[in-house]
Motif scaffolding. Structure first.
Motif, PDB file in Angstrom:
ATOM      1  N   ARG A  86       0.831  -1.209   0.000  1.00 20.76           N
ATOM      2  CA  ARG A  86       0.000   0.000   0.000  1.00 20.76           C
ATOM      3  C   ARG A  86       0.865   1.258   0.000  1.00 20.76           C
ATOM      4  O   ARG A  86       0.598   2.209  -0.731  1.00 20.76           O
ATOM      5  N   CYS A 104       0.490   7.514   2.719  1.00 24.27           N
ATOM      6  CA  CYS A 104      -0.833   7.285   3.283  1.00 24.27           C
ATOM      7  C   CYS A 104      -0.770   7.293   4.809  1.00 24.27           C
ATOM      8  O   CYS A 104       0.302   7.206   5.397  1.00 24.27           O
ATOM      9  N   GLU A 116      -5.985   4.859   5.988  1.00 28.71           N
ATOM     10  CA  GLU A 116      -5.962   4.419   4.598  1.00 28.71           C
ATOM     11  C   GLU A 116      -5.339   3.024   4.472  1.00 28.71           C
ATOM     12  O   GLU A 116      -5.824   2.191   3.701  1.00 28.71           O
ATOM     13  N   GLU A 151      -7.883   0.460   5.803  1.00 27.88           N
ATOM     14  CA  GLU A 151      -8.964   0.224   4.843  1.00 27.88           C
ATOM     15  C   GLU A 151      -8.519  -0.647   3.673  1.00 27.88           C
ATOM     16  O   GLU A 151      -9.259  -1.508   3.220  1.00 27.88           O
ATOM     17  N   SER A 152      -7.303  -0.435   3.191  1.00 30.26           N
ATOM     18  CA  SER A 152      -6.854  -1.194   2.017  1.00 30.26           C
ATOM     19  C   SER A 152      -6.385  -2.604   2.368  1.00 30.26           C
ATOM     20  O   SER A 152      -6.437  -3.489   1.519  1.00 30.26           O
TER      21      SER A 152
END
Length: 128
Positions: free
Chosen positions: A48, A54, A58, A61-62
């Motif tokens: 990510r 990020c 974030e 969530e990913s």
């Protein structure tokens, strides 16, 4: 022929031969890095972060990990000096500590994920 360095290995496509150097790599440091990278959750977090800077929300969530779990893994990645952060208001923004890690991270994760496991029962069969 130009000398092969870790930097040229990262930037050049295909396979390059490693040349013997008068200095050997810090194998203890490499072993520690591989331990840190040997966790599926941390690989997902790195993946990510390779896509762009990020925050914990974030990343959570990913990856589907809880924010507390993400924070724990980010601490380990920071201690290994793979990831760094800066404060923006109340949030911490995470990024790769060295821009050269981006190519290594992305290419390694993609290349290794696409390898299919091959079963070999003996060394003789591997040569055949």
């Amino acid at each position: 022929m130009p000398r092969t360095t870790p930097q040229t290995l990262l930037s050049s496509p295909g396979t390059a031969e490693l040349e013997t150097s008068s200095t050997s790599p810090d194998l203890d440091r490499l072993a520690e890095l591989f331990k840190v990278l040997g966790d599926r959750s941390r690989l997902g977090i790195l993946w990510r972060i390779c896509q762009g800077e990020c925050n914990v929300t974030e990343i959570s969530e990913s990856t589907g990990l809880s924010q507390a779990n993400v924070s724990k893994h980010l601490q380990m990645l920071r201690m290994a000096r793979l990831v760094a952060c800066r404060k923006e208001g109340n949030a911490r923004i995470y990024f790769l500590s060295d821009p050269q890690y981006s190519g290594l991270c992305a290419r390694s994760l993609i290349d290794l994920a696409s390898l299919s496991p091959v079963e070999v029962s003996s060394c003789d069969e591997a040569r055949a």
